[in-house]
Design a protein around this motif. Sequence first.
Motif, mmCIF file in Angstrom:
data_model
loop_
_atom_site.group_PDB
_atom_site.id
_atom_site.type_symbol
_atom_site.label_atom_id
_atom_site.label_comp_id
_atom_site.label_asym_id
_atom_site.label_seq_id
_atom_site.Cartn_x
_atom_site.Cartn_y
_atom_site.Cartn_z
ATOM 1 N N PHE A 206 81.722 59.520 46.743
ATOM 2 C CA PHE A 206 80.842 58.426 47.149
ATOM 3 C C PHE A 206 81.136 57.957 48.573
ATOM 4 O O PHE A 206 80.214 57.734 49.372
ATOM 5 C CB PHE A 206 80.993 57.265 46.168
ATOM 6 N N VAL A 207 82.438 57.815 48.928
ATOM 7 C CA VAL A 207 82.779 57.250 50.237
ATOM 8 C C VAL A 207 82.770 58.292 51.335
ATOM 9 O O VAL A 207 82.712 57.950 52.525
ATOM 10 C CB VAL A 207 84.152 56.552 50.189
ATOM 11 N N GLY A 208 82.875 59.586 50.988
ATOM 12 C CA GLY A 208 82.900 60.621 52.010
ATOM 13 C C GLY A 208 84.317 60.967 52.437
ATOM 14 O O GLY A 208 85.263 60.187 52.257
ATOM 15 N N GLU A 209 84.460 62.147 53.044
ATOM 16 C CA GLU A 209 85.783 62.651 53.385
ATOM 17 C C GLU A 209 86.465 61.823 54.467
ATOM 18 O O GLU A 209 87.678 61.653 54.468
ATOM 19 C CB GLU A 209 85.683 64.113 53.835
ATOM 20 N N THR A 210 85.688 61.287 55.412
ATOM 21 C CA THR A 210 86.311 60.545 56.513
ATOM 22 C C THR A 210 87.015 59.296 56.004
ATOM 23 O O THR A 210 88.194 59.048 56.301
ATOM 24 C CB THR A 210 85.255 60.166 57.555
ATOM 25 N N ARG A 211 86.317 58.497 55.219
ATOM 26 C CA ARG A 211 86.934 57.276 54.695
ATOM 27 C C ARG A 211 88.021 57.601 53.666
ATOM 28 O O ARG A 211 89.002 56.863 53.544
ATOM 29 C CB ARG A 211 85.863 56.388 54.073
ATOM 30 N N TRP A 212 87.826 58.687 52.931
ATOM 31 C CA TRP A 212 88.853 59.067 51.947
ATOM 32 C C TRP A 212 90.164 59.425 52.650
ATOM 33 O O TRP A 212 91.243 59.004 52.227
ATOM 34 C CB TRP A 212 88.352 60.235 51.103
ATOM 35 N N ARG A 213 90.056 60.197 53.747
ATOM 36 C CA ARG A 213 91.273 60.544 54.486
ATOM 37 C C ARG A 213 91.904 59.305 55.107
ATOM 38 O O ARG A 213 93.126 59.184 55.185
ATOM 39 C CB ARG A 213 90.955 61.575 55.566
ATOM 40 N N GLY A 214 91.081 58.356 55.531
ATOM 41 C CA GLY A 214 91.631 57.119 56.074
ATOM 42 C C GLY A 214 92.412 56.342 55.031
ATOM 43 O O GLY A 214 93.486 55.789 55.315
ATOM 44 N N ALA A 215 91.887 56.298 53.800
ATOM 45 C CA ALA A 215 92.598 55.600 52.730
ATOM 46 C C ALA A 215 93.907 56.314 52.394
ATOM 47 O O ALA A 215 94.942 55.673 52.159
ATOM 48 C CB ALA A 215 91.706 55.503 51.497
ATOM 49 N N CYS A 216 93.866 57.650 52.374
ATOM 50 C CA CYS A 216 95.096 58.406 52.086
ATOM 51 C C CYS A 216 96.133 58.206 53.187
ATOM 52 O O CYS A 216 97.332 58.084 52.911
ATOM 53 C CB CYS A 216 94.768 59.889 51.919
ATOM 54 N N ASP A 217 95.678 58.169 54.450
ATOM 55 C CA ASP A 217 96.620 57.948 55.555
ATOM 56 C C ASP A 217 97.250 56.562 55.460
ATOM 57 O O ASP A 217 98.439 56.384 55.763
ATOM 58 C CB ASP A 217 95.901 58.108 56.894
ATOM 59 N N ALA A 218 96.464 55.580 55.035
ATOM 60 C CA ALA A 218 97.021 54.232 54.886
ATOM 61 C C ALA A 218 98.083 54.192 53.795
ATOM 62 O O ALA A 218 99.031 53.403 53.857
ATOM 63 C CB ALA A 218 95.899 53.238 54.573
ATOM 64 N N GLY A 219 97.933 55.053 52.800
ATOM 65 C CA GLY A 219 98.918 55.078 51.722
ATOM 66 C C GLY A 219 100.203 55.789 52.078
ATOM 67 O O GLY A 219 101.189 55.699 51.329
ATOM 68 N N GLN A 220 100.217 56.495 53.216
ATOM 69 C CA GLN A 220 101.441 57.183 53.610
ATOM 70 C C GLN A 220 102.591 56.213 53.840
ATOM 71 O O GLN A 220 103.756 56.569 53.698
ATOM 72 C CB GLN A 220 101.190 58.007 54.880
ATOM 73 N N ARG A 221 102.259 54.974 54.201
ATOM 74 C CA ARG A 221 103.312 53.980 54.416
ATOM 75 C C ARG A 221 104.106 53.742 53.132
ATOM 76 O O ARG A 221 105.333 53.656 53.145
ATOM 77 C CB ARG A 221 102.671 52.678 54.901
ATOM 78 N N PHE A 222 103.387 53.666 52.002
ATOM 79 C CA PHE A 222 104.075 53.439 50.733
ATOM 80 C C PHE A 222 104.858 54.672 50.295
ATOM 81 O O PHE A 222 105.934 54.565 49.705
ATOM 82 C CB PHE A 222 103.054 53.044 49.658
#
Length: 518
Positions: free
Chosen positions: A190-206
């Motif tokens: 639904f959100v597309g690959e660009t936003r999905w990769r952005g969410a995954c990159d944000a989770g790298q901190r955790f």
Amino acid sequence: MAVAGRHRATVDWLVAGPEAGDPEAGVLKAGDREAGNLEAAPADASLACLDALFDDLELTDPELLPGRFDDYPAFFTALARDRTVPCAGAAPHPRLRILGLLEARLLTADRVVLGGLDEGVWPAKTVTDAFLNRPMRGRVGLDPPERRIGQMAHDFVQGLGCHDAVITRSAKREGAPTVPSRLLQRVRAFVGETRWRGACDAGQRFLAYSAAIDALPAQPRLTQPKPRPDPALFPRTLSVTEIETLVRDPYSIFARHVLGLDPLDPLAAQPGASDRGSMVHDIFSAFAERYPEALPEVGLAVQHLADIAVNAFAEIENTYPELYAEWWPRYERMAAAYLPWEVERRAGLKRVHPEIYGRWEIPMGRETFTLRARADRIESRADGSACIVDFKTGAPPSSREIFAGFSPQLTLEAAMLMAGAFPGFRRTRAVPDLLYVHASGGRKAFTPIPVKPPRGDVRTVEAIVAEHAERLRGLVARFMTGEAAYISRPYPKYARDYGAYDHLARVLEWSLAGEGEA
């Protein structure tokens, strides 16, 4: 339930600490539970759950639960698995809550962590009842299995309504790869690959936080232990089986004879393969001891052998009927082949010497080393020759192991016999025949295996006996002078799968096998 009572007293004593005194005094500190003083107990929900389990066991009628002592661990484990330990104790964390989907609907939080987004976990796997199929469930007014999936999807969307939501999933469960939840896959589409990769990159901190918690400074790799104690501590007497251990795993000799550590037998363990082997040895030994020269009439011999076996198996039959049901048929197949073999061999024998002990004193300069052995059976023939027989209920060593020197039991017993170390046998230059008998009671119930050179080896048995006797002197001399170290498993290919002292030598921490299991 006396065992459960002792178990409870011991657990409470461990929880209370060493100040509690004797664990036989009761629980926690002596008399605390009876007096209602539970303040000494830590606020741990698991202890309350364990307490409830022990309470239920105390209310059980002992006559309804007959069993042996060694049944208790499995019995207690089965009961404990059915108990649920609540996450929140008497003093829950002030900022953290671990909630189920139903409870989470009713509360709000600054940050929500949605965990377990794996297919089969969230949403849960649909299960069709074997007794109520879909049409039958509809007729009685029950919801279809898919309704639960819709509810879990609603909970997922509601959880994402928080302004700070963290989504987690497991790449593996119990070592097996997992599939991302269908809910995650739909969000990604639904959100597309660009936003999905952005969410995954944000989770790298955790993920970095998690890696930092688990990270350890570089640890030096453990090396294979090679202790070199005072040579005077090397034992001046060993058995032929201990010589084999000295060749395969010198560290075991170090632990047992230098450190004085004997392996402990498992508590209330059932008889195993070694016990079955000892019983078979005792039966054959008792029969040969009763008839050391000529055998009686075949029918009488069969009856006497059966009587000896019945007496030997009596305790197993009464105490462990399930083992008796497995072991007795194997023995019967073995006995059916043993008697014809015995009758055939007795034709050329003068006398049979079962379970005969021998001691060989070997001069080592100023000192003497004594080699001990208990041969299963030594047969003396009328022409003065002899044969050493060893019964193996497990797999006997291969010819390559024997000729390589890793299984020198029979060859060293042959050297002892030639040196006159067994009572009733004079010193001789004639090398006795060597015979293993694989008495498994399985598909090949009773198989004689004479020791002979392996394919491609030109050495004879006579040469190997002399070579092993000479190598024994050299091996003992190196340890008595301190030249050799007690290395742990120097030949992994010929080491046993598990040794009694492998944990002490920390084998899994320095061996390649340990790296594979890590």
